[in-house]
Design a protein around this motif. Sequence first.
Motif, mmCIF file in Angstrom:
data_model
loop_
_atom_site.group_PDB
_atom_site.id
_atom_site.type_symbol
_atom_site.label_atom_id
_atom_site.label_comp_id
_atom_site.label_asym_id
_atom_site.label_seq_id
_atom_site.Cartn_x
_atom_site.Cartn_y
_atom_site.Cartn_z
ATOM 1 N N SER A 43 7.492 4.062 6.944
ATOM 2 C CA SER A 43 7.992 4.971 7.977
ATOM 3 C C SER A 43 7.099 5.094 9.202
ATOM 4 O O SER A 43 7.474 5.767 10.156
ATOM 5 N N ASN A 44 5.944 4.467 9.184
ATOM 6 C CA ASN A 44 5.013 4.634 10.304
ATOM 7 C C ASN A 44 4.970 3.445 11.252
ATOM 8 O O ASN A 44 4.114 3.392 12.113
ATOM 9 N N GLY A 45 5.847 2.493 11.059
ATOM 10 C CA GLY A 45 5.827 1.324 11.920
ATOM 11 C C GLY A 45 4.712 0.358 11.578
ATOM 12 O O GLY A 45 4.423 -0.560 12.336
ATOM 13 N N TRP A 46 4.057 0.588 10.441
ATOM 14 C CA TRP A 46 2.986 -0.303 10.012
ATOM 15 C C TRP A 46 3.575 -1.613 9.505
ATOM 16 O O TRP A 46 4.681 -1.647 8.959
ATOM 17 N N THR A 47 2.818 -2.678 9.627
ATOM 18 C CA THR A 47 3.202 -3.938 9.020
ATOM 19 C C THR A 47 2.916 -3.840 7.529
ATOM 20 O O THR A 47 1.869 -3.320 7.126
ATOM 21 N N TRP A 48 3.842 -4.300 6.716
ATOM 22 C CA TRP A 48 3.633 -4.290 5.266
ATOM 23 C C TRP A 48 4.307 -5.504 4.657
ATOM 24 O O TRP A 48 5.185 -6.115 5.256
ATOM 25 N N GLU A 49 3.843 -5.829 3.451
ATOM 26 C CA GLU A 49 4.411 -6.952 2.705
ATOM 27 C C GLU A 49 4.367 -6.587 1.225
ATOM 28 O O GLU A 49 3.324 -6.199 0.713
ATOM 29 N N TYR A 50 5.492 -6.717 0.543
ATOM 30 C CA TYR A 50 5.571 -6.443 -0.886
ATOM 31 C C TYR A 50 5.897 -7.749 -1.605
ATOM 32 O O TYR A 50 6.750 -8.521 -1.152
ATOM 33 N N SER A 51 5.218 -7.984 -2.710
ATOM 34 C CA SER A 51 5.505 -9.181 -3.497
ATOM 35 C C SER A 51 5.351 -8.878 -4.981
ATOM 36 O O SER A 51 4.639 -7.961 -5.379
ATOM 37 N N GLU A 52 6.051 -9.679 -5.769
ATOM 38 C CA GLU A 52 5.882 -9.688 -7.222
ATOM 39 C C GLU A 52 5.556 -11.116 -7.576
ATOM 40 O O GLU A 52 6.364 -12.020 -7.309
ATOM 41 N N GLY A 53 4.353 -11.322 -8.113
ATOM 42 C CA GLY A 53 3.869 -12.679 -8.296
ATOM 43 C C GLY A 53 3.704 -13.293 -6.922
ATOM 44 O O GLY A 53 3.073 -12.709 -6.054
#
Length: 102
Positions: A43-53
């Motif tokens: 919600s803050n406009g931050w860059t993010w990346e989610y992964s599984e394995g």
Amino acid sequence: MPDLLWDDVRNFFDPDLMGALPEVSVTDTSVDDWQAVFDLAGSNGWTWEYSEGCVRMSLPSAQEVLSRPTDADTALLKVWPVADVQVSFWPMSAGDVDHVCC
């Protein structure tokens, strides 16, 4: 923490002033606490990346992540609150929020 301002804490994340950033584990947490982390990242406009394995994907709910089988691939949420600071979260247990800044 909507009242926390980056200018108030930026020196804590300055490697020239503080050295290496610490690994941190917050204990006695819940699924709701993990969801707050996920919501903050999204919600803050931050860059993010989610992964599984090794598979990148959209960010599921904390309940979905924490209810995966114990032998599932490791989940990892990387967040960049500012360009040169990466915070990595490993949602393995509802009871601990584990992360490291790099």
